[in-house]
Each structure stands twice: as C-alpha cells, then as structure tokens.
Design a protein around this motif. Structure first.
Motif, PDB file in Angstrom:
ATOM      1  N   VAL A 431       0.838  -1.201   0.000  1.00 37.43           N
ATOM      2  CA  VAL A 431       0.000   0.000   0.000  1.00 37.43           C
ATOM      3  C   VAL A 431       0.869   1.245   0.000  1.00 37.43           C
ATOM      4  CG1 VAL A 431      -1.761   1.289   1.278  1.00 37.43           C
ATOM      5  CG2 VAL A 431      -1.826  -1.230   1.220  1.00 37.43           C
ATOM      6  N   VAL A 432       1.914   1.214   0.811  1.00 32.73           N
ATOM      7  CA  VAL A 432       2.873   2.317   0.876  1.00 32.73           C
ATOM      8  C   VAL A 432       4.060   1.969  -0.012  1.00 32.73           C
ATOM      9  CG1 VAL A 432       4.326   3.711   2.394  1.00 32.73           C
ATOM     10  CG2 VAL A 432       2.141   2.803   3.238  1.00 32.73           C
ATOM     11  N   GLN A 433       4.601   2.973  -0.698  1.00 31.37           N
ATOM     12  CA  GLN A 433       5.718   2.735  -1.615  1.00 31.37           C
ATOM     13  C   GLN A 433       6.904   2.103  -0.883  1.00 31.37           C
ATOM     14  OE1 GLN A 433       7.477   6.221  -3.475  1.00 31.37           O
ATOM     15  NE2 GLN A 433       7.698   5.131  -5.417  1.00 31.37           N
ATOM     16  N   MET A 434       7.409   1.030  -1.442  1.00 32.47           N
ATOM     17  CA  MET A 434       8.502   0.277  -0.824  1.00 32.47           C
ATOM     18  C   MET A 434       9.811   1.054  -0.905  1.00 32.47           C
ATOM     19  SD  MET A 434      10.002  -3.423  -2.016  1.00 32.47           S
ATOM     20  CE  MET A 434       8.560  -4.342  -1.496  1.00 32.47           C
ATOM     21  N   SER A 435      10.635   0.876   0.121  1.00 31.81           N
ATOM     22  CA  SER A 435      11.951   1.514   0.124  1.00 31.81           C
ATOM     23  C   SER A 435      12.874   0.864  -0.912  1.00 31.81           C
ATOM     24  CB  SER A 435      12.587   1.405   1.507  1.00 31.81           C
ATOM     25  OG  SER A 435      13.943   1.817   1.478  1.00 31.81           O
ATOM     26  N   LEU A 436      13.738   1.683  -1.485  1.00 33.31           N
ATOM     27  CA  LEU A 436      14.704   1.210  -2.471  1.00 33.31           C
ATOM     28  C   LEU A 436      15.601   0.109  -1.914  1.00 33.31           C
ATOM     29  CD1 LEU A 436      16.210   1.714  -5.255  1.00 33.31           C
ATOM     30  CD2 LEU A 436      17.573   3.403  -4.029  1.00 33.31           C
TER      31      LEU A 436
END
Length: 561
Positions: A431-436
């Motif tokens: 749901v939340v953008q994943m960390s690089l």
C-alpha cells in the motif's frame, strides 16, 4: 622482428629496465578505471534515458541495452582478430578507441538539442501525449550507440592482453606479478564503476544528460591520451597470424586426410613448417593428447609443403584445446543469461520504489554501489587471504578450481532471481511505496556473482588458452557475456509472445512495471538459470584441465601492482 616476439615502441629491442613490468601495467590500470567510470554507469543508467527521455517502453528500453552489450562483445572478437593478425594491440586501441569518443559526443549532442529528441513528458501519467523517438532522431540514437560499441569492443579485447604482455612468464618475479594482473584488472573495473555510479549518474540525473554524456566523452579522450603516453614503456607482441586461421587450417587438412590412417608413431610427422616451406625443429610443441584423435590426421605428411597441406602438432593441440573448451563456453553462456536479466531489470525495479535517503533522492542505478563496493573489498581479500587459506587445504593454486569458482557465481544468481521475484511481488502489493533498499539482497548477490563467475571465466579462458591464443581467449570471454545478453533479449521476446492474449500485452509489455508482471518473469529466469546451472555442472565435471590446477612449483603470494 620475428612473429611472436616482443618489441618496444617503433620496433626497437626490449630493455627490461625500461619496457614492461608493473610500471607499464599501471597505464592499463589507470585507463581501465577511467573507461569504466564511463561504461559501467551508462550500461545501467541508459535504461532510464531510453525510457524517460526517448520514451521507449519498459521492454524496449531493457532489450536495447542488452542488444548493445551483446553487439559490443561481438565487436571484441573482431578486435582480437585484427590485433593478433595485423596490427599491435596498443595501435588497435589508439586507432579504434576514438570511436568511443565520437559515440558519446553524438549522444551528448542529441541530448542537448531539443530538436533531436522527443518533447519532455511524464511517461507514467501522460502516456497518450508521449511519443517514442522515431525517424532521423532514432537513426542518430542507434548510430551513436553502435559507433561507441564498435570502439568499445576493440578496446576491451586488447586492454587485458596488452596489460598481460608487460610481464614475462619465464621470469619468476614477473610471473608472480602477471598471475595477479587479472584480479587487479577486475578491481579497476569495480573502482571505475564505483566512481561512475556516484559522479556520472549524478551528472546525468541532476545536471542533465547532455552534461553527463559530454563528460563521458572527455573522460574517454583522456584515457586514450594516457594509453598514448605509455607507448615508450610498453612491450608489444608482434602479430603472428590469427588463431582462427590456424584452427581452420587444422580442420581443413584433417578433413582432406580423413581417409588416411594414422601412423603408429605420429611423432614422426610432428614437424614445424615455416612460411617458405622449409622444415625446422618445432620451437614449442604442446604435449600430445588422446582426445579428438581425428584431428591428428592434420599432421600426416603427404609430401606437400605449406600450412594448408600439413600442420604442426602445436597447431593441432591448439585446436583441440579450443574444441574442448567450447562445451564450457556454451553451457556457461546459458547459465549467465539470468545475470544479465536481473542486472538490467533491477534498475527499473528501483525506479518504482521510494528512493529517498533522508533528504537525498538516490538514483536506482546508484544502488549498484553496493555490489561494486563489495567487489572492491572482496577481490583483494580473496587474492591475499582466501586463496592462500584454501590453497593449503585443497592443493589448488587458486584455492579452488576456476570452474568451481564460476559455479558459485551461477548458484548465487539463481538465488538472486528468486529473491527478486519475491521482492517485486511484495512491491506491487504494498500500500505504501517500498523503500529502495529492499533491493539490497539481490544487489549483494550480483556482487558475489561478479567476484566469482566474471573473474573466474576471465581466468579460465586465459589460463587454458595456448600461448598464441591469449587475445582470442579474452575476446571469447567478452563474446560469451555478449551472447548471454542477446539470449536475454530473446527470452524477453519469447515470454512476451507466449503471454500475449488478444489486445492484452505480454508480461513485460506494460507501460510501467506497475502494469507488468516482472515478478512472474523472475520465476521464469530462476528456472532457466537452474537448468543452465545443471547443464554447466555436467560439462564442468567432464572437463579435463589442459594446465594442472594443482599447486605448481612456485608462487605463493601475488605481488601487488
């Protein structure tokens, strides 16, 4: 000058106090760092350029890079043929290296002039208004890329061989220095990549592609000037004729003599024949092997003179070595396909993640600093500590055999493909953008693969090749990587065709990774990698080394450059 001999600049005699050695090799180390400051970051970041600036699709952006890598490595074979047959390696670099400068210059010009590339737009949000590069501009783009690839191929086929030429294998001190050359050559690639992934990627992403590519052109020019500055110090091998020609001669003569029976003592036919047809004692005769006995018929003397009538034992054994290496060449090429695919698509994965590190936005390509840093640390540790430790326990000069080292790299790539598939599935479901930095494990495994399979393959081809075929062995190494890249493109196309249904595109034909199925494709890559790995293990187990990998008569520690 005689064929196969070494001469100094302008054909003068060699003086060991002046020519060759570590001092001459330092020119190669510096140039390797400079060249790879340009090559490594662009190999990764051009995917972003093709997709973001030239508005190519996800699949087209990746396959354009893999095609470019494959073609570059194919050009390396042409460069090896030319430098072995007609002109010296240093001359080849200086003649064809400027094509790299021209290629990057044209790319910088196209990036700078708005009329030479599509109008800026958001590929993700404004798909209908984004036009892919076409017409004259597309022609200019591909011409620039392949002009650069032509020069790059010639340089990379000659650079390692020219560096190795600076050491005399008959001298105990220089022999030890030569044994470490390829490890430090690989270290130079990693160091150059480390610098480029910070400096060049930053310029291209934040100061503009025109500035970044322009700086690349300047660095290439500077590197060529350093090669030229080293001319008075190089030992140059005089071209002695193409190994490809010698192999063809053996095959042709053996075919002509196919109906003849081998003499009981074949040694009687093992004579050297000079170009004018006179017979002399062979200077170097490789020990006769029992494999591929039909090629020994090329040594049968039918009373005719000439290289196309009867071949020396050395030529025959050289040909046998090449034919015996081919199964390893093809099987490792197939196993290397997963490396190329994970390498390219991980950059695009990173572009869809949260690239913020505090207040700084990290470019996806910059994350390759992780495996590059690992390589820079691991290579000296491997050379100075791990190898001596394993050598005492296994008895192998390199701690483990070349083929074992390569196998470790292939196994790590299977694991990297599985992890990449799991991470990509999690990214799409998040749901939340994943960390690089979720991509760190697959980057780390890419680093393991390069330290083991990349360097292992380079060492294997050079150690197994006969003395007169070292340059062509280096070219075969680059060709293997290039052909693996082309096979990666083929695999992408096959998967897209199989998974395409009506108006619905294939797994990798979406406008972005969000409406593609990269996670499923990674599982396909893992299966292909596993099958390639098992095939490689079969041929590696059957392979018999031409040079005994067990502890030799000397050499414990390698001298640092």
């Amino acid at each position: 000058m005689t064929a196969g001999s070494f001469v100094a600049w302008r054909g003068s005699s060699i003086n060991k106090e002046v020519h060759g050695g570590v001092r001459a090799a330092w020119f190669m180390y510096v140039v390797t760092v400079l060249m790879n400051t340009v090559i490594v970051p662009n190999m990764l970041n051009l995917v972003t350029y093709f997709h973001g600036t030239m508005h190519m699709g996800v699949s087209d952006s990746a396959t354009t890079v893999t095609n470019l890598v494959g073609t570059t490595c194919g050009f390396a074979l042409i460069g090896a043929f030319l430098s072995d047959s007609y002109i010296m390696r240093s001359t080849t670099i200086l003649l064809f290296g400027p094509l790299m400068f021209l290629g990057y210059g044209l790319l910088a010009l196209q990036a700078h002039l708005p009329s030479l590339h599509p109008a800026p737009c958001n590929v993700e949000a404004e798909l209908s208004s984004c036009k892919e590069v076409h017409g004259w501009n597309a022609t200019l783009l591909y011409a620039s890329l392949y002009i650069n690839a032509f020069g790059d191929g010639f340089v990379r086929s000659c650079m390692p061989s020219l560096g190795a030429d600076q050491f005399d294998h008959r001298d105990p001190i220089e022999s030890r220095q030569k044994s470490s050359f390829f490890n430090w050559y690989t270290f130079g690639i990693s160091l150059g990549g480390f610098i480029g992934l910070i400096f060049i990627v930053w310029l291209e992403n934040y100061k503009g592609w025109d500035i970044g590519l322009g700086v690349c052109a300047i660095l290439i020019l500077f590197g060529l000037l350093i090669v030229a500055a080293g001319l008075p110090f190089y030992r140059n091998q005089v071209p002695e004729g193409s190994p490809l020609t010698r192999i063809l001669q053996v095959l042709v003569v053996a075919f002509k003599n196919r109906n003849l029976e081998l003499p009981e003592k074949l040694e009687e036919a093992h004579e050297s024949i000079t170009e004018n047809g006179t017979r002399t004692q062979s200077v170097e005769v490789l020990s006769q092997t029992k494999s591929l006995k039909f090629l020994d018929k090329a040594c049968i003397d039918r009373g005719k003179d000439g290289d196309w009538a009867v071949c020396t034992a050395t030529k025959v054994e050289e040909t046998k070595i090449v034919l015996c290496v081919l199964p390893i060449f093809f099987s490792s090429m197939i196993a290397y396909v997963s490396n190329t695919i994970v390498f390219i698509f991980t950059v695009q994965q990173g572009g869809m993640t949260d690239t913020r590190l505090g207040k700084v936005n990290v470019s996806p390509a910059t994350l390759f600093i992780i495996p590059t840093t690992f390589q820079m640390i691991m290579l000296p540790v491997y050379d100075r500590f791990i190898v001596p430790f394993l050598r005492k326990r296994t008895g192998y000069v390199g701690g483990i055999t070349h083929l074992q080292r390569i196998a470790i790299g292939f196994a790590s790539m299977i694991l990297a493909s599985v992890i990449a598939a799991v991470v990509e599935k999690k990214r799409k479901d998040a749901v939340v953008q994943m960390s690089l930095f979720w991509l760190t494990p697959q980057f780390f495994l890419l680093g393991v693969s390069d330290v083991t399979s990349f360097t292992g393959l380079l060492e294997f081809f050079n150690s197994e090749a006969p003395r007169g075929m070292k340059s062509i062995a280096t070219a075969l190494f680059w060709c293997e990587i290039g052909l693996a890249s082309l096979m990666a493109t083929f695999l992408v196309d096959i998967v897209n065709r199989v998974t395409r249904h009506g108006h619905q595109g294939g797994w990798l034909e979406g406008t972005s990774l969000n409406n593609s199925h990269l996670d499923l494709f990674y599982w396909v890559v893992a299966v292909v990698g596993l099958l390639g790995f098992l095939n490689y293990l079969y041929w590696a187990k059957k392979y018999v080394y031409q040079h005994n990998p067990r502890m030799a008569e000397q050499s414990v520690d390698h001298d640092l450059p």
